[in-house]
Motif scaffolding. Structure first.
Motif, PDB file in Angstrom:
ATOM      1  N   GLU A 155      -2.199  12.374  -3.930  1.00  0.00           N
ATOM      2  CA  GLU A 155      -1.844  11.850  -2.624  1.00  0.00           C
ATOM      3  C   GLU A 155      -3.040  11.586  -1.723  1.00  0.00           C
ATOM      4  OE1 GLU A 155       0.999  14.408  -0.849  1.00  0.00           O
ATOM      5  OE2 GLU A 155       2.649  13.757  -2.143  1.00  0.00           O
ATOM      6  N   VAL A 156      -4.166  12.247  -1.958  1.00  0.00           N
ATOM      7  CA  VAL A 156      -5.320  12.065  -1.081  1.00  0.00           C
ATOM      8  C   VAL A 156      -5.821  10.628  -1.156  1.00  0.00           C
ATOM      9  CG1 VAL A 156      -7.685  12.771  -0.596  1.00  0.00           C
ATOM     10  CG2 VAL A 156      -5.989  14.494  -1.227  1.00  0.00           C
ATOM     11  N   THR A 157      -6.165  10.190  -2.356  1.00  0.00           N
ATOM     12  CA  THR A 157      -6.626   8.813  -2.520  1.00  0.00           C
ATOM     13  C   THR A 157      -5.491   7.838  -2.254  1.00  0.00           C
ATOM     14  OG1 THR A 157      -8.290   9.487  -4.141  1.00  0.00           O
ATOM     15  CG2 THR A 157      -7.660   7.165  -4.125  1.00  0.00           C
ATOM     16  N   GLY A 158      -4.268   8.206  -2.669  1.00  0.00           N
ATOM     17  CA  GLY A 158      -3.124   7.326  -2.454  1.00  0.00           C
ATOM     18  C   GLY A 158      -2.930   7.001  -0.980  1.00  0.00           C
ATOM     19  N   LYS A 159      -3.025   8.013  -0.134  1.00  0.00           N
ATOM     20  CA  LYS A 159      -2.847   7.789   1.304  1.00  0.00           C
ATOM     21  C   LYS A 159      -3.985   6.948   1.872  1.00  0.00           C
ATOM     22  CE  LYS A 159      -0.056  11.895   2.270  1.00  0.00           C
ATOM     23  NZ  LYS A 159      -0.004  13.225   2.939  1.00  0.00           N
ATOM     24  N   GLU A 160      -5.193   7.133   1.357  1.00  0.00           N
ATOM     25  CA  GLU A 160      -6.324   6.340   1.835  1.00  0.00           C
ATOM     26  C   GLU A 160      -6.148   4.867   1.475  1.00  0.00           C
ATOM     27  OE1 GLU A 160      -9.829   8.089   0.237  1.00  0.00           O
ATOM     28  OE2 GLU A 160      -9.828   9.779   1.624  1.00  0.00           O
ATOM     29  N   VAL A 161      -5.675   4.603   0.254  1.00  0.00           N
ATOM     30  CA  VAL A 161      -5.455   3.215  -0.156  1.00  0.00           C
ATOM     31  C   VAL A 161      -4.309   2.604   0.648  1.00  0.00           C
ATOM     32  CG1 VAL A 161      -4.915   1.670  -2.081  1.00  0.00           C
ATOM     33  CG2 VAL A 161      -6.356   3.673  -2.478  1.00  0.00           C
ATOM     34  N   GLU A 162      -3.269   3.390   0.891  1.00  0.00           N
ATOM     35  CA  GLU A 162      -2.163   2.895   1.720  1.00  0.00           C
ATOM     36  C   GLU A 162      -2.634   2.580   3.132  1.00  0.00           C
ATOM     37  OE1 GLU A 162       2.048   4.587  -0.022  1.00  0.00           O
ATOM     38  OE2 GLU A 162       1.040   5.752   1.544  1.00  0.00           O
ATOM     39  N   SER A 163      -3.450   3.450   3.706  1.00  0.00           N
ATOM     40  CA  SER A 163      -3.963   3.215   5.053  1.00  0.00           C
ATOM     41  C   SER A 163      -4.801   1.943   5.105  1.00  0.00           C
ATOM     42  CB  SER A 163      -4.797   4.415   5.511  1.00  0.00           C
ATOM     43  OG  SER A 163      -5.375   4.190   6.775  1.00  0.00           O
ATOM     44  N   MET A 164      -5.628   1.736   4.097  1.00  0.00           N
ATOM     45  CA  MET A 164      -6.442   0.533   4.026  1.00  0.00           C
ATOM     46  C   MET A 164      -5.565  -0.710   3.899  1.00  0.00           C
ATOM     47  SD  MET A 164      -9.552  -0.253   1.338  1.00  0.00           S
ATOM     48  CE  MET A 164      -8.444  -0.123  -0.085  1.00  0.00           C
ATOM     49  N   PHE A 165      -4.509  -0.602   3.097  1.00  0.00           N
ATOM     50  CA  PHE A 165      -3.587  -1.721   2.922  1.00  0.00           C
ATOM     51  C   PHE A 165      -2.904  -2.075   4.242  1.00  0.00           C
ATOM     52  CE2 PHE A 165       0.505  -3.630   1.872  1.00  0.00           C
ATOM     53  CZ  PHE A 165       0.152  -4.565   0.902  1.00  0.00           C
ATOM     54  N   LYS A 166      -2.465  -1.059   4.984  1.00  0.00           N
ATOM     55  CA  LYS A 166      -1.819  -1.306   6.278  1.00  0.00           C
ATOM     56  C   LYS A 166      -2.770  -1.991   7.249  1.00  0.00           C
ATOM     57  CE  LYS A 166       1.399   2.608   5.975  1.00  0.00           C
ATOM     58  NZ  LYS A 166       1.739   3.944   6.527  1.00  0.00           N
ATOM     59  N   ASP A 167      -4.038  -1.569   7.251  1.00  0.00           N
ATOM     60  CA  ASP A 167      -5.037  -2.208   8.114  1.00  0.00           C
ATOM     61  C   ASP A 167      -5.181  -3.692   7.764  1.00  0.00           C
ATOM     62  OD1 ASP A 167      -5.510   0.179   9.392  1.00  0.00           O
ATOM     63  OD2 ASP A 167      -7.359   0.627   8.289  1.00  0.00           O
ATOM     64  N   ASP A 168      -5.176  -3.977   6.462  1.00  0.00           N
ATOM     65  CA  ASP A 168      -5.381  -5.354   6.017  1.00  0.00           C
ATOM     66  C   ASP A 168      -4.193  -6.252   6.337  1.00  0.00           C
ATOM     67  OD1 ASP A 168      -7.951  -4.999   5.032  1.00  0.00           O
ATOM     68  OD2 ASP A 168      -7.274  -4.397   3.042  1.00  0.00           O
ATOM     69  N   ILE A 169      -2.971  -5.762   6.117  1.00  0.00           N
ATOM     70  CA  ILE A 169      -1.819  -6.635   6.367  1.00  0.00           C
ATOM     71  C   ILE A 169      -1.579  -6.824   7.865  1.00  0.00           C
ATOM     72  CG2 ILE A 169      -0.705  -6.113   4.167  1.00  0.00           C
ATOM     73  CD1 ILE A 169       1.316  -4.404   5.703  1.00  0.00           C
TER      74      ILE A 169
END
Length: 473
Positions: free
Chosen positions: A427-441
């Motif tokens: 979940e650590v990396t998963g949440k970071e990738v999700e956060s980055m995705f939200k920033d991008d969209i």
């Protein structure tokens, strides 16, 4: 991509013209009719009850140790069924282990990645191994890459470089000549010049699309970012005006036992392409646990019957229960991948795609957009990044299964390219990738079905005819 590597800022007309005659040989060897092998036979033939091979710093984990690990990751309760099938598929397809005890760090765009790359090279005591599709004499904070590499070689650091011939076609030969004269071992992957291909039995269409840096056997950087001057751009200068076209991309810095898997991948590629002998003493130091991340490295290529990463990704998509969030630069999906994404959306999974809205290869945009209607009607959410050139290749599924790598979701990556992708469980990396995705969209344009259906007929025709060429783009 098929055309993209010659369309960048460091284009050197003289050196390119000197070698451009080899393009005729290359074009004549294209295999436009190649088809993607059936992944279903591989996935369906996998034993879903198999335990995935998990490695720790001291070797394979026992079943008890593996179970305890997955409990800490939250994968033995409601998530255990979710991961069981695709972990088993990875075990059989990837031919590489899940490795525990690693730390990872997401690197956004060229600024953060060049910081990490140049710092890692400066810190090198024994060796630097580099494998890049595009390799140019980039500059970071006043330091040229060639100057840094030559200086480290003079300190006694061993430096081995493998670069793709097609991807680096615009790099002046003088750059590589200087490195060789300094004692750097330099190997050209699949030379485009037919006279240099006498010992190489590969299709001219095959590319080494990987981006890998390994320093002293304990630090690695991998992902979508080439060592290209494109990545010297920053989003905006102090006045808010663009200095140059910004490229949005992602790399991953990895430390821990899994770095040895990237090192093995580099050496395997080096020797398969007839690189000179390297004394590997000191290249595989003992690696202690450096974090809690469970990581798998997948190297794919045309030497395999079917792309290992492609099958692994399809399996993960088919087993997703909540979310599938994909960022990919050249989205020209295979029939099977497109169908799996649509099926996932129809069963209630939140499927989102972030793709290019502007491109360095304009021909790909129409082909990419030809898929939107089917995807949108199935419930897939599509976003176009039009504030920068999107080049990132990341996936996050259910917040716990993440990928950062070099593979595009197109036929070329599945059929022709050598690629490298890093899967991280947790979940650590998963949440970071999700956060980055939200920033991008948040900065992207959402494509709405009703509006999309009203697009001009000329645009529809362009999309229709572009689809016929997506296999070779």
């Amino acid at each position: 991509m098929f055309l993209g590597s010659i369309n960048h800022a460091s284009f050197n007309l003289r050196s390119w013209l000197a070698r451009s005659a080899t393009l005729l040989f290359f074009y004549s060897s294209l295999v436009g009719c190649a088809t993607v092998p059936d992944a279903d036979a591989v996935i369906n033939g996998t034993n879903s009850d198999a335990n995935p091979r998990v490695m720790g710093a001291k070797g394979p984990l026992t079943a008890k140790q593996s179970k305890a690990l997955f409990e800490r990751l939250g994968l033995n309760a409601q998530n255990s069924d979710l991961f069981k099938r695709h972990l088993a598929v990875e075990q059989e397809i990837a031919e590489s282990p899940l490795v525990t005890g690693n730390s990872t760090r997401l690197l956004r765009d060229g600024e953060q990645t060049f910081d990490a790359i140049f710092d890692a090279i400066r810190s090198a005591k024994h060796h630097v191994n580099m494998e890049y599709y595009i390799l140019e004499n980039v500059e970071h904070k006043g330091t040229k890459l060639a100057d840094l590499l030559v200086a480290k070689r003079q300190e006694g650091v061993q430096i081995n470089i493998l670069y793709d011939s097609f991807g680096s076609i615009s790099t002046p030969p003088e750059f590589f000549d200087r490195l060789r004269k300094a004692g750097v071992k330099v190997l050209e992957f699949n030379p485009m010049n037919p006279l240099e291909r006498r010992r190489i039995i590969k299709s001219p269409n095959d590319r080494d699309h990987r981006k890998i840096l390994v320093v002293d056997g304990h630090t690695a950087i991998v992902g979508g970012i080439n060592l290209s001057v494109n990545y010297q751009s920053r989003p905006f200068d102090a006045t808010g005006d663009k200095k140059m076209e910004h490229w949005r991309d992602t790399d991953l810095e990895v430390r821990g036992p899994v770095v040895a898997e990237l090192q093995k991948l580099f050496f395997d590629q080096w020797y398969k392409h007839l690189g000179e002998k390297i004394d590997d003493k000191g290249y595989f130091p003992p690696l202690k646990p450096n974090g809690i991340e469970v990581v798998r490295v997948i190297g794919s290529g045309p030497d395999h019957e079917i792309s290992r990463f492609y099958v692994t990704l399809l399996s993960a998509i088919r087993n997703a229960e909540k979310t599938i969030w994909i960022t990919n630069s050249y989205f020209l999906p295979t029939k099977g991948m497109k169908q799996d994404l649509m099926d996932a959306a129809r069963r209630g999974v939140d499927v989102r795609l972030l793709v290019q809205g502007k491109s360095d290869v304009q021909a790909t945009l129409a082909a990419q957009r030809s898929h939107y209607s089917d995807l949108l009607e199935a419930g897939v959410k599509v976003y176009e990044s039009d504030h920068a050139i999107l080049h990132a290749k990341t996936v996050v599924i259910d917040g716990v299964w993440s990928v950062v790598g070099s593979s595009n979701l197109d036929h070329r990556s599945v059929l022709y390219n050598d690629e490298v992708d890093v899967i991280v469980l947790g979940e650590v990396t998963g949440k970071e990738v999700e956060s980055m995705f939200k920033d991008d969209i948040a900065k992207a344009k959402s494509i709405q079905l009703a509006e999309w259906k009203r697009r001009p007929m000329l645009q529809r025709l362009n999309e229709f005819f572009s689809r016929f060429f997506q296999n070779i783009m």
